[in-house]
Design a protein around this motif. Structure first.
Motif: not given
Lengths: 322, 311
Positions: A83, A86, B214, B216-219
């Motif tokens: 994360n 990404r 996901r 987008k790098g969101l938890p």
């Protein structure tokens, strides 16, 4: 220097009928600022290669090998590490803009949450950035769109929103997985213009996954052709188009309809079907459909070998001699 | 939106009238009458009783009288609970049932929905199977089995320990006297909610926009709560609409076993006693609740999914 370096990547999926290998021993590198085109039919593994890079494989999928992003291996990395990459340093644009945006969230919020997450932006800063990015991808009346829901936008506008979303944090690389497939032809051209602008002005490396050679010709610097989970040919875009060295690439190029073709002529096709990944033919996976196949092709699989400084192919035949 | 609600309320009037009419005549078609169960009475007294309750007139006349009284808000006297009007019986019983139902509802949502989400996130693991196993048990074991078992455990088995709970007493609704019946009432809803939430959450997590979130790098937690949950709640709301109506009007089985002075037991007792007016009263109560809940559900759809339009 390579921003993304994929080494010996194998992706397999556990299914009730046993493991299916979608990607086999693929090695690829994406240089900073370049556009790498990936061509292949459905099921050739072109999407799954980069799904693995984003850590977005389906739950029954496993990746082996190495995927180095700026030197760090992403395979086996935990969600937290993924994360930080990404959406921040590597963005992704998906094929279907109609279903790839969250239907119950306003555009501005969907764009803004990327900034809030990766840059610690405040809500108003995020909104400002979202507006700037929508303008950058030429969304008309951008201010008004921020407060709209995805279903209130056309397909082309939604794909621009997707691109804007992938660009929010000025990533070093974006992966565009069939970004124009679901769109009208006129809109396709606009989207490709935007991607070209991104590549040239923001110096973002772009991976362009498509089955449309026309898209590749317009945008890519290098091309990798995939068949049945393997790279069969890779090279600079001019070389590939002018002098295809793998029969499959040659076949693909012959299949593209041309404006200067005689009217009423039959369209060229590659005979046969793409192979079932669970029952790949022995030797070269393409040999049952290949006009150049010899006995050796059904017994032994050709390795990807360099033929020129920028070119490599996985084929025993010499197309020039034949 | 406001005009949508007004329109739905207007449509509810003929719906309710139709329900009342059908129910009125169905009750009369059923064999027997309100005074059958008692010791045989001389025909003259029976005739007097029938006259006193307006039952000697032609059926259509009775229907007209009943509807006229209803329009004035008069639900008539109960035939069985002779000193009470239907309004009084419902007025006493409904608050009890509604309070218990509301408590059970809160419990069901607070436990069932998170359990379902948990199971969906752990899909096809031992944790998932355990939760779904309990949920299946909660659905298949009827409350007339569950209630005595709970009483056996908490009122008898744990007697003398701090975990002992009273059963079969009401004591004006003291907290500990409500625990067992409310828990028992909520169990089946916890089970249903867990199953529905699990299924719809699994479906929501498969959506393309969840993959985008996901990417987008969101938890993952944010992806689930912000992007997937709203879509997943739509089937839950659909189920809860009529579910709430049933919970608030009480359960015949649980109110009988735990001796609660609620309105749930009137549904069956009223019908068995041919207590026409009481049956009509509780029918109107529950029909109105179901209609109201369905309107609320339709409004909630719009809040959960902006693509829903009210026209």
């Amino acid at each position: 220097m390579a921003i993304l370096d994929i080494r010996n990547l194998t992706v397999s999926f556990a299914t009730p009928d046993g493991a299916v290998s979608a990607v086999n021993d693929v090695s690829l590198s994406l240089q900073k600022g370049e556009c790498l085109g990936i061509v292949g039919e459905s099921g050739s593994g072109k999407s799954q290669t980069f799904m693995a890079a984003m850590g977005l494989l389906a739950t029954n999928g496993t990746a082996r090998g190495e995927i180095l992003f700026d030197g760090k291996n992403l395979i086996g990395a935990d969600e937290g590490t993924l994360n930080t990459v990404r959406g921040n340093r590597m963005g992704m644009i998906f094929q279907d803009p109609m279903t790839s945006l969250t239907p119950h969230m306003k555009i501005g919020r969907q764009l803004g949450e990327v900034m809030i997450r990766h840059r610690g932006a405040s809500i108003s800063q995020a909104r400002e950035q979202a507006l700037a990015m929508l303008k950058r991808v030429q969304v008309p009346e951008a201010e008004r769109r921020l407060d709209m829901y995805p279903h209130e936008l056309s397909g082309g506008l939604r794909q621009r929103v997707m691109i804007a979303m992938a660009l929010m944090c000025s990533p070093e690389a974006i992966i565009a997985d069939e970004p124009t497939t679901a769109l009208d032809v006129t809109v396709q051209a606009q989207i490709l213009d935007i991607l070209r602008d991104v590549k040239e002005r923001l110096n973002t490396a772009v991976v362009l996954i498509t089955h449309d050679l026309g898209v590749i010709a317009g945008l890519a610097d290098r091309v990798a052709v995939m068949y049945a989970g393997r790279i069969v040919e890779v090279g600079d875009v001019r070389g590939i188009f002018a002098d295809p060295q793998h029969p499959y690439t040659k076949g693909l190029l012959a299949c593209t309809p041309r404006l200067d073709d005689a009217c009423g002529g039959l369209m060229t096709t590659i005979s046969g079907q793409p192979p079932n990944l669970q029952r790949l033919p022995a030797g070269c996976a393409f040999h049952p459909r290949c006009g150049y196949a010899s006995e050796r092709c059904s017994a032994e699989r050709p390795a990807l070998e360099q033929t020129a400084p920028t070119r490599a192919k996985a084929c025993f035949a010499n197309l020039k001699a034949a | 939106m406001l005009s949508f609600i007004v329109r739905r309320l207007l449509i509810a009037i003929p719906t309710l009238l139709a329900i009342i009419t059908v129910c009125f005549f169905l009750m009369r078609v059923a064999p027997g009458g309100p005074f059958d169960a008692e010791a045989p009475v001389p025909p003259e007294i029976l005739a007097n009783m029938r006259a006193a309750y307006n039952l000697d007139k032609p059926l259509v006349q009775q229907y007209a009288d009943y509807m006229l009284n209803l329009a004035r808000g008069d639900f008539g006297p109960s035939f069985k609970y002779k000193d009470f009007t239907v309004t009084e019986l419902i007025g006493q019983g409904f608050p009890v049932s509604a309070q218990n139902g509301l408590a059970a509802l809160v419990l069901a949502v607070l436990i069932g929905v998170p359990l379902g989400i948990f199971a969906a996130l752990k899909q096809n693991t031992a944790a998932d199977y355990t939760v779904m196993g309990f949920a299946m048990t909660g659905i298949v074991v009827p409350s007339f089995v569950m209630a005595p078992v709970l009483i056996l455990i908490f009122a008898i088995g744990l007697k003398g320990t701090p975990f002992q709970l009273p059963a079969g007493t009401w004591e004006g609704g003291a907290f500990e006297h409500r625990i067992l019946p409310v828990f028992c009432l909520s169990l089946v809803y916890i089970a249903y909610l867990a199953r529905i939430t699990r299924a719809s959450m699994i479906e929501a997590l498969r959506q393309n926009y969840v993959r985008t979130a996901r990417a987008k790098g969101l938890p993952f937690r944010t992806v689930v709560v912000r992007h997937a949950l709203k879509t997943a709640l739509i089937p839950v709301v659909t189920f809860l609409g009529p579910g709430i109506a049933f919970m608030l009007t009480g359960s015949m089985v649980i109110e009988t076993i735990f001796q609660l002075p609620g309105v749930g037991r009137y549904f069956v007792q009223g019908a068995l006693n041919r207590d026409y007016t009481l049956v009509m009263g509780v029918t109107i109560l529950s029909a109105s609740l179901i209609i109201t809940m369905n309107i609320i559900v339709d409004v909630l759809y719009g809040l959960l999914d902006p693509r829903v339009r009210y026209e």
